[in-house]
Design an enzyme around this catalytic site. Structure first.
Site, PDB file in Angstrom:
ATOM      1  N   ASN A 118       0.823  -1.215   0.000  1.00  0.00           N
ATOM      2  CA  ASN A 118       0.000   0.000   0.000  1.00  0.00           C
ATOM      3  C   ASN A 118       0.854   1.262   0.000  1.00  0.00           C
ATOM      4  O   ASN A 118       0.564   2.215  -0.737  1.00  0.00           O
ATOM      5  CB  ASN A 118      -0.956  -0.006   1.195  1.00  0.00           C
ATOM      6  CG  ASN A 118      -1.913  -1.187   1.142  1.00  0.00           C
ATOM      7  OD1 ASN A 118      -1.986  -1.885   0.131  1.00  0.00           O
ATOM      8  ND2 ASN A 118      -2.633  -1.418   2.230  1.00  0.00           N
ATOM      9  N   THR A 163     -13.414  37.616 -32.540  1.00  0.00           N
ATOM     10  CA  THR A 163     -14.239  37.231 -31.397  1.00  0.00           C
ATOM     11  C   THR A 163     -15.512  36.664 -32.003  1.00  0.00           C
ATOM     12  O   THR A 163     -15.937  37.106 -33.086  1.00  0.00           O
ATOM     13  CB  THR A 163     -14.585  38.422 -30.465  1.00  0.00           C
ATOM     14  OG1 THR A 163     -15.391  39.346 -31.197  1.00  0.00           O
ATOM     15  CG2 THR A 163     -13.353  39.141 -29.953  1.00  0.00           C
ATOM     16  N   HIS A 164     -16.090  35.689 -31.357  1.00  0.00           N
ATOM     17  CA  HIS A 164     -17.257  34.980 -31.910  1.00  0.00           C
ATOM     18  C   HIS A 164     -16.976  34.439 -33.308  1.00  0.00           C
ATOM     19  O   HIS A 164     -17.886  34.293 -34.113  1.00  0.00           O
ATOM     20  CB  HIS A 164     -18.500  35.886 -31.966  1.00  0.00           C
ATOM     21  CG  HIS A 164     -18.749  36.650 -30.706  1.00  0.00           C
ATOM     22  ND1 HIS A 164     -19.606  36.218 -29.717  1.00  0.00           N
ATOM     23  CD2 HIS A 164     -18.218  37.814 -30.249  1.00  0.00           C
ATOM     24  CE1 HIS A 164     -19.603  37.086 -28.727  1.00  0.00           C
ATOM     25  NE2 HIS A 164     -18.767  38.072 -29.012  1.00  0.00           N
ATOM     26  N   SER A 285      -5.498  11.769 -49.305  1.00  0.00           N
ATOM     27  CA  SER A 285      -6.734  10.990 -49.370  1.00  0.00           C
ATOM     28  C   SER A 285      -6.505   9.788 -50.279  1.00  0.00           C
ATOM     29  O   SER A 285      -5.752   9.871 -51.251  1.00  0.00           O
ATOM     30  CB  SER A 285      -7.855  11.868 -49.925  1.00  0.00           C
ATOM     31  OG  SER A 285      -8.882  11.061 -50.468  1.00  0.00           O
ATOM     32  N   LYS A 291      -6.194  16.242 -52.177  1.00  0.00           N
ATOM     33  CA  LYS A 291      -6.280  16.532 -50.749  1.00  0.00           C
ATOM     34  C   LYS A 291      -4.930  16.586 -50.030  1.00  0.00           C
ATOM     35  O   LYS A 291      -4.031  15.816 -50.296  1.00  0.00           O
ATOM     36  CB  LYS A 291      -7.153  15.493 -50.043  1.00  0.00           C
ATOM     37  CG  LYS A 291      -8.620  15.539 -50.387  1.00  0.00           C
ATOM     38  CD  LYS A 291      -9.292  16.868 -50.054  1.00  0.00           C
ATOM     39  CE  LYS A 291      -9.424  17.090 -48.570  1.00  0.00           C
ATOM     40  NZ  LYS A 291     -10.325  16.131 -47.938  1.00  0.00           N
ATOM     41  N   ASN A 293      -4.441  16.868 -45.958  1.00  0.00           N
ATOM     42  CA  ASN A 293      -5.251  16.964 -44.742  1.00  0.00           C
ATOM     43  C   ASN A 293      -4.428  17.200 -43.479  1.00  0.00           C
ATOM     44  O   ASN A 293      -3.347  16.626 -43.330  1.00  0.00           O
ATOM     45  CB  ASN A 293      -6.068  15.679 -44.566  1.00  0.00           C
ATOM     46  CG  ASN A 293      -7.037  15.454 -45.703  1.00  0.00           C
ATOM     47  OD1 ASN A 293      -7.561  16.404 -46.284  1.00  0.00           O
ATOM     48  ND2 ASN A 293      -7.257  14.201 -46.046  1.00  0.00           N
ATOM     49  N   GLU A 298      -6.057  17.383 -36.119  1.00  0.00           N
ATOM     50  CA  GLU A 298      -7.372  16.747 -35.928  1.00  0.00           C
ATOM     51  C   GLU A 298      -7.293  15.670 -34.849  1.00  0.00           C
ATOM     52  O   GLU A 298      -8.175  15.553 -33.988  1.00  0.00           O
ATOM     53  CB  GLU A 298      -7.858  16.118 -37.235  1.00  0.00           C
ATOM     54  CG  GLU A 298      -8.275  17.142 -38.279  1.00  0.00           C
ATOM     55  CD  GLU A 298      -8.584  16.457 -39.599  1.00  0.00           C
ATOM     56  OE1 GLU A 298      -9.757  16.359 -39.941  1.00  0.00           O
ATOM     57  OE2 GLU A 298      -7.647  16.008 -40.298  1.00  0.00           O
ATOM     58  N   GLN A 330      -6.101   0.402  -7.627  1.00  0.00           N
ATOM     59  CA  GLN A 330      -5.277  -0.150  -8.703  1.00  0.00           C
ATOM     60  C   GLN A 330      -5.719   0.398 -10.065  1.00  0.00           C
ATOM     61  O   GLN A 330      -4.932   0.428 -11.011  1.00  0.00           O
ATOM     62  CB  GLN A 330      -5.393  -1.678  -8.686  1.00  0.00           C
ATOM     63  CG  GLN A 330      -4.563  -2.381  -9.737  1.00  0.00           C
ATOM     64  CD  GLN A 330      -4.497  -3.872  -9.467  1.00  0.00           C
ATOM     65  OE1 GLN A 330      -3.906  -4.295  -8.487  1.00  0.00           O
ATOM     66  NE2 GLN A 330      -5.124  -4.669 -10.324  1.00  0.00           N
TER      67      GLN A 330
HETATM   68  N1  ARG Z   1      -1.407  -3.573  -7.395  1.00  0.00           N
HETATM   69  C1  ARG Z   1      -1.857  -2.844  -6.273  1.00  0.00           C
HETATM   70  C2  ARG Z   1      -2.298  -1.442  -6.714  1.00  0.00           C
HETATM   71  O1  ARG Z   1      -1.947  -1.047  -7.754  1.00  0.00           O
HETATM   72  C3  ARG Z   1      -0.789  -2.703  -5.262  1.00  0.00           C
HETATM   73  C4  ARG Z   1      -1.275  -2.626  -3.869  1.00  0.00           C
HETATM   74  C5  ARG Z   1      -2.023  -3.821  -3.508  1.00  0.00           C
HETATM   75  N2  ARG Z   1      -2.241  -3.896  -2.111  1.00  0.00           N
HETATM   76  C6  ARG Z   1      -3.031  -4.845  -1.622  1.00  0.00           C
HETATM   77  N3  ARG Z   1      -3.122  -4.896  -0.353  1.00  0.00           N
HETATM   78  N4  ARG Z   1      -3.696  -5.686  -2.388  1.00  0.00           N
HETATM   79  O2  ARG Z   1      -3.001  -0.753  -6.020  1.00  0.00           O
END
Ligand code: ARG
Length: 468
Positions: A118, A163-164, A285, A291, A293, A298, A330
């Site tokens: 985490n 403008t516009h 084209s 053409k 383009n 775009e 994730q």
């Molecule tokens: N692959 C996870 C993510 O991108 C990493 C963290 C996962 N943590 C867990 N406790 N499952 O968030």
């Protein structure tokens, strides 16, 4: 019908489980096919973490050295594209950790001490976006240079300002290009500002509550170049506001690109012909031989949708998400990666395109005819002659209406014609009615008068280090 439902790959959490993960679950939860992009940052974070663990006596110096050597090998394999990422190991973090353990054994099993995926994933994403923020600054700077070069090449060319989308007042083409220089300058500032909030160390928040082990976050922050250590472990693993911010800053840059793109599309049309793009930046084209383009602008215009979509996806991800880490997070990576790829490619190609673009002076000059673009100048002239502006506006409005009826331009009128509407008008009025006179008069700060534009151009060149 029976089918193999597990790959039998051992998981770090296997101790608690009585059966192997279903293959369908491994496939559904895997992120390594996109988060492998974070490998370099993951390894950098692991190196700093291992050094800190050794300094704190949580691993020995020898274990640290084995870890560092193992990580070096893994990095070399990734660079050489010989490293095999395995989807059943879920993500980049577990792939690298498993490879390390396979290489060095027991010491590798100590790397994850006082660390959770985490805080690890938050670290990787911050390191990644910090790098990208500085790359975006370079891309935006280069684009600004391309605009300034075009402004320099176009100096002296007068075109209609709109403008516009209606002809409004004459301006210097260089003034128009320098407007984009300003916009992209603000985008640069926003990336710098956003990078300041990205550059906070998350590692050490661990799973969500911090750790009881004697870690030293400050030294890790110093080694990785972070300017602060995050203050609250729950906030640290649970938020991605920095990613939303990056995506919104990138969106603004892309919106600016898209406006420029729209003008290039219009300006390359036969109706305008204000600018010519090099053949090698255009396409033809398959059926219409004549053409040429403007596909690049775009596509840039068209890509705005996905860049906005990515921002919406990220914002929606956070909406209503309880603290702290949830697997939903994730889903932050693909929109961020797509925004980075899309906007960076668009910035780079726009700079290249502009370097091979030329203003078409005769077409711009032709477009200044008709449209009564010096009507405001005539009203301002009357103001100088002491006519209240509202009255002056009405008088000039009547003159324009008469001209439209007679198919004449303001410059076709004689002094007597004009004096019939306003006796204050004298023969010095004609300087006011020319495009050159109008542009030259706009000396207010930020205005389009040549000395103002030349000074702005010089200042831009100085800021961009373009003057020797
Ligand atoms: N692959 C996870 C993510 O991108 C990493 C963290 C996962 N943590 C867990 N406790 N499952 O968030």
């Amino acid at each position: 019908m029976t089918k193999e439902t597990t790959t039998g790959t051992a998981k770090p959490w296997g101790g608690r489980f009585r059966e192997a993960t279903a293959a369908s679950v491994e496939a559904f939860t895997a992120s390594v096919h996109f988060d492998a992009r974070l490998a370099r940052h993951d390894i950098a974070g692991s190196r700093a973490h291992a050094r800190m663990l050794a300094r704190q006596g949580l691993i020995t110096d020898s274990e640290r050295d084995q870890i560092l050597r193992g990580l070096d090998e893994i990095e070399a394999e990734i660079t050489a594209h010989t490293f095999v990422f395995r989807p059943e190991l879920e993500d980049v973090h577990m792939n690298i950790e498993r490879a390390l353990v396979e290489k060095i054994g027991a010491a590798g099993e100590k790397l994850h001490t006082a660390r959770s995926r985490n805080d690890q994933v938050a670290l990787d994403l911050r390191l990644y976006l910090r790098d990208e923020a500085s790359r975006f600054d370079e891309l935006l700077t280069d684009l600004q240079k391309a605009l300034v070069e075009l402004a320099r090449r176009s100096l002296g060319i007068i075109m209609p300002g709109y403008t516009h989308m209606q002809r409004a007042q004459p301006v210097l083409a260089s003034h128009h290009f320098l407007a984009y220089y300003e916009m992209f300058g603000r985008d640069r500032e926003r990336f710098v500002d956003c990078a300041r909030r990205i550059n906070v160390l998350p590692l050490g928040a661990a799973a969500l509550a911090g750790t009881g082990l004697p870690i030293d976050r400050e030294s890790v922050a110093a080694e990785l170049g972070f300017n602060a250590v995050s203050a609250n472990s729950m906030d640290t693993v649970g938020d991605r506001d920095f990613a939303v911010e990056f995506a919104s800053v990138a969106l603004l840059a892309h919106l600016h690109l898209s406006r420029l793109a729209e003008e290039l599309v219009l300006w390359t049309s036969e109706e305008f012909r204000f600018i010519t793009l090099a053949d090698r930046f255009c396409t033809g084209s398959s059926i219409m031989p004549q053409k040429k383009n403007p596909d690049i602008p775009e596509l840039i215009r068209g890509k705005t949708g996905r860049v906005l979509g990515n921002l919406v996806a990220l914002a929606t991800l956070l909406k209503g998400l309880p603290l702290t880490y949830n697997r939903d997070l994730q889903e932050d990576k693909e929109p961020i990666f797509d925004t980075v790829d899309t906007v960076s490619a668009s910035l780079a190609i726009t700079a290249e395109l502009l370097r091979h673009a030329e203003c078409n002076q005769p077409a711009m000059a032709r477009a200044t005819k008709g449209g009564f673009m010096t009507a405001t100048d005539l009203a301002d002239y009357l103001v100088i002659k002491n006519v209240p502006f509202r009255q002056a506006h009405a008088i000039v409005g009547r003159i324009v209406a008469a001209c439209i009826k007679q198919g004449r331009e303001l410059t076709d009128l004689s002094l007597a014609d004009l004096q019939a509407y306003a006796p204050q008008i004298e023969k010095d009025v004609f300087a006011t009615l020319s495009m050159e006179g109008s542009v030259a008069s706009r000396l207010s700060t930020g205005g389009t008068a040549p000395p103002r534009v030349e000074a702005a151009l010089r200042q831009a060149e100085e800021r961009l280090g373009m003057v020797p």
